[in-house]
Design a protein around this motif. Structure first.
Motif, short mmCIF file in Angstrom:
data_model
loop_
_atom_site.label_atom_id
_atom_site.label_comp_id
_atom_site.label_asym_id
_atom_site.label_seq_id
_atom_site.Cartn_x
_atom_site.Cartn_y
_atom_site.Cartn_z
N HIS A 34 1.77 2.67 18.90
CA HIS A 34 2.78 2.06 17.74
C HIS A 34 2.04 2.01 16.44
O HIS A 34 2.52 2.42 15.39
CB HIS A 34 3.25 0.76 18.10
CG HIS A 34 4.21 0.14 17.15
ND1 HIS A 34 5.19 0.61 16.77
CD2 HIS A 34 3.74 -0.76 16.30
CE1 HIS A 34 5.63 -0.17 15.74
NE2 HIS A 34 4.83 -1.35 15.45
N LEU A 35 0.96 1.48 16.54
CA LEU A 35 -0.02 1.79 15.32
C LEU A 35 -0.33 3.00 14.71
O LEU A 35 -0.11 3.40 13.58
CB LEU A 35 -1.63 1.00 15.33
CG LEU A 35 -2.30 0.76 14.33
CD1 LEU A 35 -1.56 -0.25 13.40
CD2 LEU A 35 -3.63 -0.05 14.87
N ALA A 73 0.17 -5.24 13.44
CA ALA A 73 -0.03 -4.51 14.68
C ALA A 73 -1.48 -4.50 14.95
O ALA A 73 -1.96 -4.48 16.00
CB ALA A 73 0.53 -2.90 14.48
N ILE A 74 -2.37 -4.47 13.68
CA ILE A 74 -3.77 -4.29 14.05
C ILE A 74 -4.21 -6.17 14.63
O ILE A 74 -4.94 -5.97 15.73
CB ILE A 74 -4.42 -4.30 12.69
CG1 ILE A 74 -4.37 -2.88 12.52
CG2 ILE A 74 -5.93 -4.36 12.92
CD1 ILE A 74 -4.88 -2.37 10.89
N GLN A 104 2.92 4.02 12.90
CA GLN A 104 3.01 3.14 11.78
C GLN A 104 2.21 3.68 10.67
O GLN A 104 2.44 4.11 9.61
CB GLN A 104 2.81 1.80 11.81
CG GLN A 104 3.64 0.99 12.71
CD GLN A 104 5.21 0.80 11.72
OE1 GLN A 104 5.06 0.90 10.54
NE2 GLN A 104 6.43 0.74 12.39
N TRP A 105 1.09 4.32 10.97
CA TRP A 105 -0.02 4.71 10.22
C TRP A 105 0.46 6.11 9.69
O TRP A 105 0.23 6.55 8.49
CB TRP A 105 -1.49 4.89 10.77
CG TRP A 105 -2.47 5.24 9.66
CD1 TRP A 105 -3.03 6.32 9.36
CD2 TRP A 105 -3.16 4.04 9.14
NE1 TRP A 105 -3.94 6.12 8.52
CE2 TRP A 105 -4.19 4.62 8.30
CE3 TRP A 105 -2.93 2.80 8.95
CZ2 TRP A 105 -4.88 3.99 7.37
CZ3 TRP A 105 -3.81 1.68 8.22
CH2 TRP A 105 -4.62 2.58 7.20
N ARG A 142 3.30 5.59 7.26
CA ARG A 142 2.71 5.22 5.96
C ARG A 142 1.89 6.34 5.03
O ARG A 142 2.22 6.56 3.91
CB ARG A 142 1.78 4.05 6.19
CG ARG A 142 1.28 3.45 4.87
CD ARG A 142 0.60 2.05 5.25
NE ARG A 142 0.34 1.40 4.03
CZ ARG A 142 -1.09 1.41 3.40
NH1 ARG A 142 -2.05 1.77 4.16
NH2 ARG A 142 -0.90 0.67 2.34
N ASN A 150 8.40 -2.44 20.68
CA ASN A 150 8.20 -3.31 19.36
C ASN A 150 9.06 -4.27 19.11
O ASN A 150 9.57 -4.32 18.03
CB ASN A 150 8.06 -2.20 18.20
CG ASN A 150 7.47 -2.96 16.92
OD1 ASN A 150 6.51 -3.84 17.09
ND2 ASN A 150 7.70 -2.46 15.87
N LYS A 206 5.75 -2.71 4.83
CA LYS A 206 5.04 -1.65 5.76
C LYS A 206 3.57 -1.91 5.87
O LYS A 206 2.96 -1.79 7.08
CB LYS A 206 5.15 -0.41 5.56
CG LYS A 206 6.85 0.03 5.31
CD LYS A 206 6.74 1.61 5.49
CE LYS A 206 8.26 2.03 5.49
NZ LYS A 206 8.89 1.78 6.62
N SER A 207 2.93 -2.49 4.77
CA SER A 207 1.51 -2.67 5.10
C SER A 207 1.30 -4.20 5.93
O SER A 207 0.43 -4.39 6.57
CB SER A 207 0.82 -2.87 3.60
OG SER A 207 0.93 -2.04 2.60
N TYR A 209 3.34 -4.86 8.12
CA TYR A 209 3.55 -4.66 9.44
C TYR A 209 2.37 -3.93 10.30
O TYR A 209 1.97 -4.16 11.53
CB TYR A 209 4.88 -3.48 9.60
CG TYR A 209 6.00 -4.11 9.72
CD1 TYR A 209 6.55 -5.05 10.71
CD2 TYR A 209 6.94 -3.62 8.63
CE1 TYR A 209 7.66 -5.56 10.75
CE2 TYR A 209 8.31 -4.34 8.83
CZ TYR A 209 8.62 -5.25 9.67
OH TYR A 209 9.94 -5.77 9.72
N ILE A 210 1.67 -3.23 9.54
CA ILE A 210 0.29 -2.88 10.11
C ILE A 210 -0.80 -3.48 10.14
O ILE A 210 -1.46 -3.56 11.21
CB ILE A 210 -0.09 -1.36 9.17
CG1 ILE A 210 0.86 -0.14 9.17
CG2 ILE A 210 -1.42 -0.91 9.22
CD1 ILE A 210 0.44 0.90 8.02
#
Length: 169
Positions: free
Chosen positions: A158-159, A104-105, A162-163, A166, A79, A97-98, A100-101
């Motif tokens: 990674h996603l 990532a998407i 992260q999820w 969160r 990352n 953080k949102s 970042y998600i």
């Protein structure tokens, strides 16, 4: 009695651990040395023997492209993408953080699109050969597709991480 500098230098060295390295690290290591041998043979044949091997230049170019994509796999896994971090300093932790998600998407979506187009182009370009070698150019695109698939896999990992972080809050 040991000198302070000697013991301090020994403490700074990390022990080698094979577990830290993944498939793409070893692939990049091997491909790098194959590229180095190819470039060295180009140098040796051109400047020492005055009889250049024409195929080495084209092959080195394709090897460098593959090495770049394998390096991209390592960047996705770690990352370490280039991004603007300035705005994240001013955002709250949940908004950051949102974002970042969402990023990532977006990265995953772009990688899937690139893999789709690489998959589509392989059969179309199979009839074309390299200029200096009788090897189809589709092999290069196959290696690029493989790298993109590794990147997709690492992006999904990674996603998911992260999820989970969160949703754990």
């Amino acid at each position: 009695m040991t000198d302070y500098n000697e013991s301090n230098e020994q403490d700074n060295f990390e022990s080698f651990d094979y577990a830290k390295y993944r498939f793409e690290d070893w692939l990049a290591f091997i491909l790098f040395w194959i590229l180095a041998i190819t470039v060295f043979s180009q140098f040796l044949s051109r400047y020492v023997f005055a009889s250049p091997l024409g195929w080495t230049e084209e092959l080195a170019r394709y090897q460098l492209v593959c090495l770049g994509f394998i390096g991209g796999c390592m960047g996705v896994r770690n990352n370490t993408h280039i991004f603007v971090q300035l705005f994240h300093r001013w955002m709250s932790d949940t908004v950051s953080k949102s974002v970042y998600i969402v990023i990532a998407i977006g990265n995953l979506s772009i990688l899937i699109i690139l893999a789709y187009f690489a998959f589509q182009i392989i059969p179309l370009i199979h009839i074309h050969k390299m200029a200096s070698l009788d090897v189809p150019v589709s092999i290069l695109y196959g290696l690029i597709l493989g790298s993109l698939l590794i990147m997709i896999f690492r992006s999904i990992q990674h996603l998911a991480k992260q999820w989970q972080q969160r949703s754990a809050r």
